[in-house]
Design an enzyme around this catalytic site. Structure first.
Site, PDB file in Angstrom:
ATOM      1  N   ARG A   1      48.450  49.085  38.113  1.00 44.93           N
ATOM      2  CA  ARG A   1      48.680  48.423  39.402  1.00 44.93           C
ATOM      3  C   ARG A   1      49.743  49.187  40.176  1.00 44.93           C
ATOM      4  O   ARG A   1      50.937  48.896  40.086  1.00 44.93           O
ATOM      5  CB  ARG A   1      49.049  46.954  39.201  1.00 44.93           C
ATOM      6  CG  ARG A   1      47.930  46.152  38.550  1.00 44.93           C
ATOM      7  CD  ARG A   1      48.216  44.662  38.545  1.00 44.93           C
ATOM      8  NE  ARG A   1      48.228  44.097  39.878  1.00 44.93           N
ATOM      9  CZ  ARG A   1      47.147  43.715  40.561  1.00 44.93           C
ATOM     10  NH1 ARG A   1      45.950  43.840  40.022  1.00 44.93           N
ATOM     11  NH2 ARG A   1      47.268  43.191  41.769  1.00 44.93           N
TER      12      ARG A   1
ATOM     13  N   GLY B   1      40.683  42.089  48.720  1.00 42.18           N
ATOM     14  CA  GLY B   1      41.821  42.684  49.373  1.00 42.18           C
ATOM     15  C   GLY B   1      43.141  41.959  49.094  1.00 42.18           C
ATOM     16  O   GLY B   1      43.303  41.269  48.128  1.00 42.18           O
TER      17      GLY B   1
ATOM     18  N   CYS C   1      29.434  36.340  32.209  1.00 39.17           N
ATOM     19  CA  CYS C   1      29.112  36.739  33.581  1.00 39.17           C
ATOM     20  C   CYS C   1      27.978  37.765  33.616  1.00 39.17           C
ATOM     21  O   CYS C   1      28.016  38.762  32.887  1.00 39.17           O
ATOM     22  CB  CYS C   1      30.343  37.324  34.249  1.00 39.17           C
ATOM     23  SG  CYS C   1      30.073  37.740  35.992  1.00 39.17           S
TER      24      CYS C   1
ATOM     25  N   TYR D   1      41.699  50.029  38.628  1.00 35.55           N
ATOM     26  CA  TYR D   1      40.458  49.395  38.173  1.00 35.55           C
ATOM     27  C   TYR D   1      39.809  48.496  39.225  1.00 35.55           C
ATOM     28  O   TYR D   1      38.795  47.858  38.951  1.00 35.55           O
ATOM     29  CB  TYR D   1      40.720  48.563  36.908  1.00 35.55           C
ATOM     30  CG  TYR D   1      41.841  47.558  37.056  1.00 35.55           C
ATOM     31  CD1 TYR D   1      41.743  46.477  37.938  1.00 35.55           C
ATOM     32  CD2 TYR D   1      43.016  47.689  36.336  1.00 35.55           C
ATOM     33  CE1 TYR D   1      42.756  45.565  38.077  1.00 35.55           C
ATOM     34  CE2 TYR D   1      44.051  46.770  36.466  1.00 35.55           C
ATOM     35  CZ  TYR D   1      43.907  45.708  37.339  1.00 35.55           C
ATOM     36  OH  TYR D   1      44.925  44.803  37.484  1.00 35.55           O
TER      37      TYR D   1
ATOM     38  N   SER E   1      48.483  37.939  41.031  1.00 37.24           N
ATOM     39  CA  SER E   1      47.857  38.942  40.173  1.00 37.24           C
ATOM     40  C   SER E   1      48.953  39.763  39.495  1.00 37.24           C
ATOM     41  O   SER E   1      49.682  40.497  40.162  1.00 37.24           O
ATOM     42  CB  SER E   1      46.946  39.858  40.995  1.00 37.24           C
ATOM     43  OG  SER E   1      45.896  39.125  41.586  1.00 37.24           O
TER      44      SER E   1
ATOM     45  N   CYS F   1      20.540  36.501  22.594  1.00 38.03           N
ATOM     46  CA  CYS F   1      21.426  35.466  23.122  1.00 38.03           C
ATOM     47  C   CYS F   1      20.821  34.075  22.942  1.00 38.03           C
ATOM     48  O   CYS F   1      21.510  33.128  22.564  1.00 38.03           O
ATOM     49  CB  CYS F   1      21.704  35.717  24.597  1.00 38.03           C
ATOM     50  SG  CYS F   1      22.688  37.200  24.920  1.00 38.03           S
TER      51      CYS F   1
ATOM     52  N   ASP G   1      31.531  36.827  44.475  1.00 36.42           N
ATOM     53  CA  ASP G   1      32.562  37.835  44.692  1.00 36.42           C
ATOM     54  C   ASP G   1      32.281  39.120  43.912  1.00 36.42           C
ATOM     55  O   ASP G   1      32.674  40.205  44.336  1.00 36.42           O
ATOM     56  CB  ASP G   1      33.917  37.252  44.265  1.00 36.42           C
ATOM     57  CG  ASP G   1      35.081  38.185  44.547  1.00 36.42           C
ATOM     58  OD1 ASP G   1      35.161  38.692  45.675  1.00 36.42           O
ATOM     59  OD2 ASP G   1      35.896  38.403  43.645  1.00 36.42           O
TER      60      ASP G   1
ATOM     61  N   CYS H   1      25.133  29.697  37.459  1.00 39.01           N
ATOM     62  CA  CYS H   1      26.150  30.103  38.427  1.00 39.01           C
ATOM     63  C   CYS H   1      25.568  29.968  39.838  1.00 39.01           C
ATOM     64  O   CYS H   1      24.604  29.249  40.048  1.00 39.01           O
ATOM     65  CB  CYS H   1      26.655  31.513  38.134  1.00 39.01           C
ATOM     66  SG  CYS H   1      25.417  32.814  38.243  1.00 39.01           S
TER      67      CYS H   1
ATOM     68  N   CYS I   1      32.661  29.377  36.344  1.00 41.61           N
ATOM     69  CA  CYS I   1      31.279  29.866  36.348  1.00 41.61           C
ATOM     70  C   CYS I   1      31.027  30.852  35.217  1.00 41.61           C
ATOM     71  O   CYS I   1      29.887  31.016  34.771  1.00 41.61           O
ATOM     72  CB  CYS I   1      30.965  30.522  37.686  1.00 41.61           C
ATOM     73  SG  CYS I   1      32.062  31.906  38.104  1.00 41.61           S
TER      74      CYS I   1
END
Length: 397
Positions: A142, A75, A335, A29, A130, A322, A281, A265, A259
């Protein structure tokens, strides 16, 4: 309309990608692996010493607070050697000017060694791991490059962190599989004595279609509720779950500390290995590139009109549904990357997870009101664990 932030109205924060999107795992994912495509002429995605020094000097000189946080991300950030991070620490000390400097690093944990853990302990790093829960949950997506499970390697890394008494927390991705095991998921993290837990629900699209590993919106709400009911009767004040803490902060009218649930944000940018700076990110795309540290200062980029617009657009772009929602104060549309659905009236910009969040907020509202009142009267929110409220709803300890 939101009030546009003026320069220095919030601390400057930029996450670092010293190895870009390069990683030793191939999590199904992962949204960041594809970022290597932004740099087709690069092979190693390694941040140079010159870029590191330029960032460090600019970052520290731009700070207006007595504390500064450096965040190393990937990464897989441990694909850079310890010597790289030692250079970073030396630069930080040289430009600190009596400012307190903290470092945190996010890793999948598979490359942790005795040497790494000694380094982290000696230099007071906070390590983010993680891991997606117990083995059957974690190993679902994973995997290594050759499709082997990674759980055992991660657990060996956690054992090393504990051995060397390195402070760590966890970042757990919630997907279509592990969302069905909320209590097992939560109890696993308690068993490994991780006191600070972050959840990240997967919401991704592939060629315009929803990814099969996305967490279903309704089940996301059920997941949060099930864990909350366990937490609120046993663990308030001893285990800290980002979503619950942020929700309580919004209920009390305080900054949520993340955030995701904030009204505005844009406070957290990201710098790639070559000095390119992006708005966030989750928005490392050409249209959200603010510039490059070789040509622009961090202050110019992070306080630019483009970045300020990016920040306030989170609230200003909300659909009518909203804006009229009774839980707008708690969610703020979550987000922007997840706003891929339409409202019942056909208006765009509705968050994919809206149904789940609404269910969660509806359930926790009375508990949040209770804890808000405790805070208002300078008492501990942990008092809720022995309250009539929890007993009345059948979740008393």
């Amino acid at each position: 309309m939101c009030n546009i932030a003026t320069p220095f109205s919030h601390p400057l924060y930029v996450m670092l990608k010293p190895i870009g999107a390069a990683c030793n795992l191939r999590c199904k994912y992962c949204y960041y692996l594809e970022k290597t495509d932004l740099y087709p002429d690069e092979k190693k995605f390694i941040m140079s010493d010159r870029i590191l020094e330029k960032f460090t000097t600019q970052y520290l000189n731009a700070q207006t607070m007595p504390q500064t946080l450096f965040t190393w991300h990937g990464g897989e950030a441990l694909m850079r050697p310890i010597s790289f991070y030692q250079k970073a620490l030396n630069l930080q000390r040289g430009f600190a000017y009596r400012r307190q400097i903290d470092n945190c690093i996010q890793t999948n944990g598979t490359l942790l060694t005795e040497e790494w853990c000694r380094f982290f302990k000696e230099n007071n790093f906070l390590v983010g791991i993680s891991i997606d829960g117990p083995q059957h949950c974690h190993d679902k997506y994973r995997k290594t490059r050759d499709n082997r499970p990674s759980f055992s390697a991660v657990m060996k890394g956690i054992a090393l962190l504990k051995k060397h008494e390195v402070e760590f927390n966890v970042m757990a991705v919630v997907n279509d599989y592990n969302v069905a095991y909320p209590l097992e998921f939560y109890k696993f993290f308690k068993e490994i004595d991780c006191r600070y837990i972050q959840f990240s629900p997967i919401v991704e699209t592939i060629h315009g279609k929803l990814a099969p590993w996305n967490v279903p919106a309704g089940k996301w709400g059920d997941f949060l509720i099930t864990i909350f009911d366990e937490w609120v009767k046993k663990d308030v004040g001893t285990f800290f779950i980002q979503y619950f803490d942020a929700t309580l902060a919004n209920w009390a009218g305080e900054p949520p500390g993340t955030c995701i649930l904030a009204k505005i944000c844009g406070h957290a940018g990201v710098m790639e290995f070559n000095g390119d700076v992006y708005s966030c990110d989750h928005f490392v795309y050409p249209e959200y590139k603010l510039g490059n540290i070789n040509n622009n200062t961090l202050i110019e980029m992070m306080y630019s009109p483009e970045q300020q617009k990016f920040g306030v657009n989170k609230f200003d772009s909300l659909p009518t549904q909203c804006r009229n929602c009774k839980y707008l104060f708690a969610c703020n549309g979550e987000c922007p990357k997840n706003r891929i659905c339409r409202t019942d009236t056909g208006e765009g910009g509705l968050n994919y997870l809206c149904k789940g969040y609404y269910k969660f907020f509806d359930h926790v509202a009375p508990y949040m009101e209770y804890m808000k009142n405790e805070l208002k009267n300078k008492r501990s929110p942990a008092n809720i664990m022995n309250s009539e409220l929890t007993a009345k709803h059948g979740i008393a300890n």
